[in-house]
Design an enzyme around this catalytic site. Structure first.
Site, PDB file in Angstrom:
ATOM      1  N   ARG A   1      -5.038  -4.870  -1.609  1.00 21.65           N
ATOM      2  CA  ARG A   1      -4.616  -5.826  -0.574  1.00 21.65           C
ATOM      3  C   ARG A   1      -4.387  -7.237  -1.105  1.00 21.65           C
ATOM      4  O   ARG A   1      -4.111  -8.151  -0.335  1.00 21.65           O
ATOM      5  CB  ARG A   1      -5.620  -5.819   0.580  1.00 21.65           C
ATOM      6  CG  ARG A   1      -5.385  -4.613   1.477  1.00 21.65           C
ATOM      7  CD  ARG A   1      -6.534  -4.295   2.388  1.00 21.65           C
ATOM      8  NE  ARG A   1      -6.451  -2.914   2.829  1.00 21.65           N
ATOM      9  CZ  ARG A   1      -7.013  -1.884   2.209  1.00 21.65           C
ATOM     10  NH1 ARG A   1      -7.720  -2.078   1.112  1.00 21.65           N
ATOM     11  NH2 ARG A   1      -6.857  -0.652   2.654  1.00 21.65           N
TER      12      ARG A   1
ATOM     13  N   HIS B   1      -2.795   4.220  -8.444  1.00 25.97           N
ATOM     14  CA  HIS B   1      -1.929   4.035  -7.274  1.00 25.97           C
ATOM     15  C   HIS B   1      -1.538   2.565  -7.162  1.00 25.97           C
ATOM     16  O   HIS B   1      -2.387   1.686  -7.196  1.00 25.97           O
ATOM     17  CB  HIS B   1      -2.629   4.490  -5.995  1.00 25.97           C
ATOM     18  CG  HIS B   1      -1.673   4.738  -4.863  1.00 25.97           C
ATOM     19  ND1 HIS B   1      -0.895   3.737  -4.326  1.00 25.97           N
ATOM     20  CD2 HIS B   1      -1.330   5.859  -4.199  1.00 25.97           C
ATOM     21  CE1 HIS B   1      -0.129   4.254  -3.378  1.00 25.97           C
ATOM     22  NE2 HIS B   1      -0.378   5.540  -3.275  1.00 25.97           N
TER      23      HIS B   1
ATOM     24  N   ASP C   1       3.705  13.891  -1.759  1.00 28.56           N
ATOM     25  CA  ASP C   1       2.584  13.801  -0.821  1.00 28.56           C
ATOM     26  C   ASP C   1       2.820  14.854   0.263  1.00 28.56           C
ATOM     27  O   ASP C   1       3.820  14.808   0.979  1.00 28.56           O
ATOM     28  CB  ASP C   1       2.516  12.387  -0.223  1.00 28.56           C
ATOM     29  CG  ASP C   1       1.290  12.183   0.651  1.00 28.56           C
ATOM     30  OD1 ASP C   1       1.055  13.006   1.557  1.00 28.56           O
ATOM     31  OD2 ASP C   1       0.559  11.194   0.427  1.00 28.56           O
TER      32      ASP C   1
ATOM     33  N   ASP D   1       2.904   8.511   8.990  1.00 30.03           N
ATOM     34  CA  ASP D   1       2.012   8.660   7.835  1.00 30.03           C
ATOM     35  C   ASP D   1       0.549   8.620   8.311  1.00 30.03           C
ATOM     36  O   ASP D   1      -0.030   7.550   8.410  1.00 30.03           O
ATOM     37  CB  ASP D   1       2.337   7.489   6.879  1.00 30.03           C
ATOM     38  CG  ASP D   1       1.512   7.509   5.602  1.00 30.03           C
ATOM     39  OD1 ASP D   1       0.547   8.287   5.502  1.00 30.03           O
ATOM     40  OD2 ASP D   1       1.843   6.715   4.696  1.00 30.03           O
TER      41      ASP D   1
ATOM     42  N   HIS E   1       3.250  13.403   3.752  1.00 27.51           N
ATOM     43  CA  HIS E   1       4.491  12.647   3.926  1.00 27.51           C
ATOM     44  C   HIS E   1       5.709  13.576   4.041  1.00 27.51           C
ATOM     45  O   HIS E   1       6.559  13.353   4.897  1.00 27.51           O
ATOM     46  CB  HIS E   1       4.705  11.673   2.763  1.00 27.51           C
ATOM     47  CG  HIS E   1       3.633  10.626   2.643  1.00 27.51           C
ATOM     48  ND1 HIS E   1       3.612   9.688   1.634  1.00 27.51           N
ATOM     49  CD2 HIS E   1       2.542  10.361   3.406  1.00 27.51           C
ATOM     50  CE1 HIS E   1       2.556   8.904   1.780  1.00 27.51           C
ATOM     51  NE2 HIS E   1       1.887   9.297   2.840  1.00 27.51           N
TER      52      HIS E   1
ATOM     53  N   HIS F   1      -2.930  10.823   7.447  1.00 22.73           N
ATOM     54  CA  HIS F   1      -3.582  11.904   6.699  1.00 22.73           C
ATOM     55  C   HIS F   1      -4.750  12.499   7.486  1.00 22.73           C
ATOM     56  O   HIS F   1      -5.408  11.792   8.235  1.00 22.73           O
ATOM     57  CB  HIS F   1      -4.126  11.377   5.369  1.00 22.73           C
ATOM     58  CG  HIS F   1      -3.081  10.719   4.510  1.00 22.73           C
ATOM     59  ND1 HIS F   1      -3.348  10.265   3.250  1.00 22.73           N
ATOM     60  CD2 HIS F   1      -1.766  10.456   4.720  1.00 22.73           C
ATOM     61  CE1 HIS F   1      -2.248   9.731   2.725  1.00 22.73           C
ATOM     62  NE2 HIS F   1      -1.278   9.830   3.608  1.00 22.73           N
TER      63      HIS F   1
ATOM     64  N   GLU G   1      -6.270  12.242  -0.647  1.00 23.00           N
ATOM     65  CA  GLU G   1      -6.319  10.888  -0.054  1.00 23.00           C
ATOM     66  C   GLU G   1      -6.632  11.061   1.427  1.00 23.00           C
ATOM     67  O   GLU G   1      -5.936  10.526   2.282  1.00 23.00           O
ATOM     68  CB  GLU G   1      -4.960  10.199  -0.169  1.00 23.00           C
ATOM     69  CG  GLU G   1      -4.480   9.890  -1.549  1.00 23.00           C
ATOM     70  CD  GLU G   1      -3.083   9.284  -1.513  1.00 23.00           C
ATOM     71  OE1 GLU G   1      -2.226   9.777  -0.746  1.00 23.00           O
ATOM     72  OE2 GLU G   1      -2.862   8.308  -2.233  1.00 23.00           O
TER      73      GLU G   1
ATOM     74  N   HIS H   1       4.786   3.522  -3.784  1.00 24.72           N
ATOM     75  CA  HIS H   1       5.595   3.797  -2.596  1.00 24.72           C
ATOM     76  C   HIS H   1       6.949   3.097  -2.730  1.00 24.72           C
ATOM     77  O   HIS H   1       6.973   1.885  -2.966  1.00 24.72           O
ATOM     78  CB  HIS H   1       4.902   3.267  -1.342  1.00 24.72           C
ATOM     79  CG  HIS H   1       3.609   3.956  -1.029  1.00 24.72           C
ATOM     80  ND1 HIS H   1       2.850   3.647   0.060  1.00 24.72           N
ATOM     81  CD2 HIS H   1       2.947   4.954  -1.664  1.00 24.72           C
ATOM     82  CE1 HIS H   1       1.773   4.424   0.088  1.00 24.72           C
ATOM     83  NE2 HIS H   1       1.810   5.220  -0.950  1.00 24.72           N
TER      84      HIS H   1
ATOM     85  N   HIS I   1      -0.118  14.419  -3.853  1.00 25.39           N
ATOM     86  CA  HIS I   1      -1.157  13.876  -2.975  1.00 25.39           C
ATOM     87  C   HIS I   1      -1.426  14.970  -1.956  1.00 25.39           C
ATOM     88  O   HIS I   1      -0.534  15.319  -1.181  1.00 25.39           O
ATOM     89  CB  HIS I   1      -0.674  12.598  -2.284  1.00 25.39           C
ATOM     90  CG  HIS I   1      -0.763  11.385  -3.149  1.00 25.39           C
ATOM     91  ND1 HIS I   1      -0.082  10.227  -2.881  1.00 25.39           N
ATOM     92  CD2 HIS I   1      -1.480  11.151  -4.264  1.00 25.39           C
ATOM     93  CE1 HIS I   1      -0.376   9.323  -3.804  1.00 25.39           C
ATOM     94  NE2 HIS I   1      -1.216   9.870  -4.659  1.00 25.39           N
TER      95      HIS I   1
ATOM     96  N   TYR J   1      -0.085  -1.266  -1.891  1.00 27.15           N
ATOM     97  CA  TYR J   1       0.719  -0.998  -0.691  1.00 27.15           C
ATOM     98  C   TYR J   1       1.638  -2.187  -0.382  1.00 27.15           C
ATOM     99  O   TYR J   1       2.583  -2.057   0.374  1.00 27.15           O
ATOM    100  CB  TYR J   1      -0.181  -0.755   0.521  1.00 27.15           C
ATOM    101  CG  TYR J   1      -1.204   0.329   0.316  1.00 27.15           C
ATOM    102  CD1 TYR J   1      -0.821   1.592  -0.144  1.00 27.15           C
ATOM    103  CD2 TYR J   1      -2.544   0.116   0.578  1.00 27.15           C
ATOM    104  CE1 TYR J   1      -1.759   2.600  -0.328  1.00 27.15           C
ATOM    105  CE2 TYR J   1      -3.491   1.117   0.400  1.00 27.15           C
ATOM    106  CZ  TYR J   1      -3.091   2.350  -0.052  1.00 27.15           C
ATOM    107  OH  TYR J   1      -4.017   3.337  -0.234  1.00 27.15           O
TER     108      TYR J   1
ATOM    109  N   GLU K   1       6.674   7.960  -5.015  1.00 26.65           N
ATOM    110  CA  GLU K   1       6.020   8.844  -4.056  1.00 26.65           C
ATOM    111  C   GLU K   1       6.955   9.147  -2.889  1.00 26.65           C
ATOM    112  O   GLU K   1       7.636   8.259  -2.380  1.00 26.65           O
ATOM    113  CB  GLU K   1       4.732   8.179  -3.544  1.00 26.65           C
ATOM    114  CG  GLU K   1       3.994   9.034  -2.523  1.00 26.65           C
ATOM    115  CD  GLU K   1       2.614   8.493  -2.183  1.00 26.65           C
ATOM    116  OE1 GLU K   1       2.098   7.637  -2.926  1.00 26.65           O
ATOM    117  OE2 GLU K   1       2.070   8.937  -1.169  1.00 26.65           O
TER     118      GLU K   1
HETATM  119 ZN   LIG Z   1       0.191   8.419   3.289  1.00 24.83          ZN
HETATM  120 ZN   LIG Z   2       0.588   6.621  -1.833  1.00 18.74          ZN
END
Ligand SMILES: [Zn+2]
Ligand SMILES: [Zn+2]
Length: 279
Positions: free
Chosen positions: A36, A66, A175, A225, A178, A227, A257, A106, A212, A69, A142
């Site tokens: 973040r 990873h 993923d 999205d 996804h 999970h 994840e 991403h 993923h 974001y 991804e």
């Molecule tokens: Zn996701």
């Molecule tokens: Zn990801």
């Protein structure tokens, strides 16, 4: 097929290995720094050495990093693109130091400018990142769920990026949640076969280098999205049996994840569920 999970690096990257071991993971995914915040502080050489020694002791790997974001190299905002390139470059640098398989990131949103318009800058950004960090560490795109203006929910978009960057270090992380949300019915054997065929003809199966492994809280084609724990979502245990039984995934590491049964992230029951399905 190795089964791993995303684990925390709180207290230092080398601490992640013990956490992965605790939940039974055979390989792991980590962040290079806080996801973040923009800053990616360089990793101390002593921590890198500890990480390598711990990985070796535990037989843990391959490790993947990873990306943040926050990154969006397809954005029309040049300042955001520059920040993203800098962060991804630093993350690829850390991944290389750690001997990781690669950085998964991403493609994120083109923020309304359209995929075609974003493609040249997206390509240029990936080339710059790869040029700045020599080595063999992969830069993995991804697959995305496809909400809003997100790039990469269709294999064809990833294929266009890959062809345009034209570098052997570019690969793909699929993923499961996804692609399901993007409308690929991988829970069904016919749907999975079609999905794999399309992946192979558009991208090439040799570029499928990580998965993923996430169940889905939302329905097929929802573009959302979200999970879920393995077996608790709409892909379900039978869906994962179908996926893990396919030869396309035989040599690809799986990284969980999931929210976790105690909502603390990937845990032993989720790792155990995948191991049971793998058989
Ligand atoms: Zn996701
Ligand atoms: Zn990801």
């Amino acid at each position: 097929m190795l089964i791993g999970a995303h684990v925390s690096t709180a207290g230092g990257a080398s601490k992640a290995i013990g956490r992965a071991e605790e939940i039974g993971a055979e390989c792991m995914q980590i962040f290079a720094s806080s996801p973040r915040a923009w800053k990616v502080p360089p990793m101390a050489e002593s921590e890198v050495e500890k990480f390598k020694a711990e990985s070796e002791r535990a037989g843990m790997g391959p490790t993947v990093v990873h990306g943040k974001y926050l990154c969006a190299i397809g954005s029309p905002d040049p300042e955001l693109v520059e920040k993203s390139v800098a962060a991804l470059t630093a993350e690829l640098q850390t991944a290389t130091q750690l001997g990781a398989l690669g950085v998964i990131f991403h493609p994120a949103s083109h923020r309304g400018q359209g995929f075609e318009a974003a493609l040249p800058q997206f390509t240029d950004s990936m080339k710059r990142i790869l040029d700045d960090v020599p080595g063999e560490t992969l830069l993995m795109l991804e697959t995305s769920a496809g909400s809003g203006d997100h790039i990469g929910s269709k294999f064809n978009e990833l294929a266009q990026i890959i062809r345009s960057v034209d570098d052997p270090r570019v690969a793909v992380c699929l993923d499961t949640q996804h692609v399901w949300a993007a409308g690929y019915n991988i829970a069904d054997s016919g749907g999975l076969e079609e999905t794999i065929k399309e992946f192979d003809s558009e991208i090439g199966l040799d570029l499928l280098r990580s998965v993923h492994a996430n169940d889905s809280k939302r329905e097929l084609g929802s573009s959302v999205d979200r999970h879920d724990n393995i077996g608790e979502g709409l892909i379900g245990s039978d869906g994962f049996k179908n996926i893990m039984g396919h030869s396309a995934f035989a040599d690809v590491p799986f990284y969980l994840e999931v929210p976790g049964f105690e909502k603390k992230g990937p845990d032993a029951p989720n790792v155990e569920a995948l191991k049971k399905i793998r058989g």
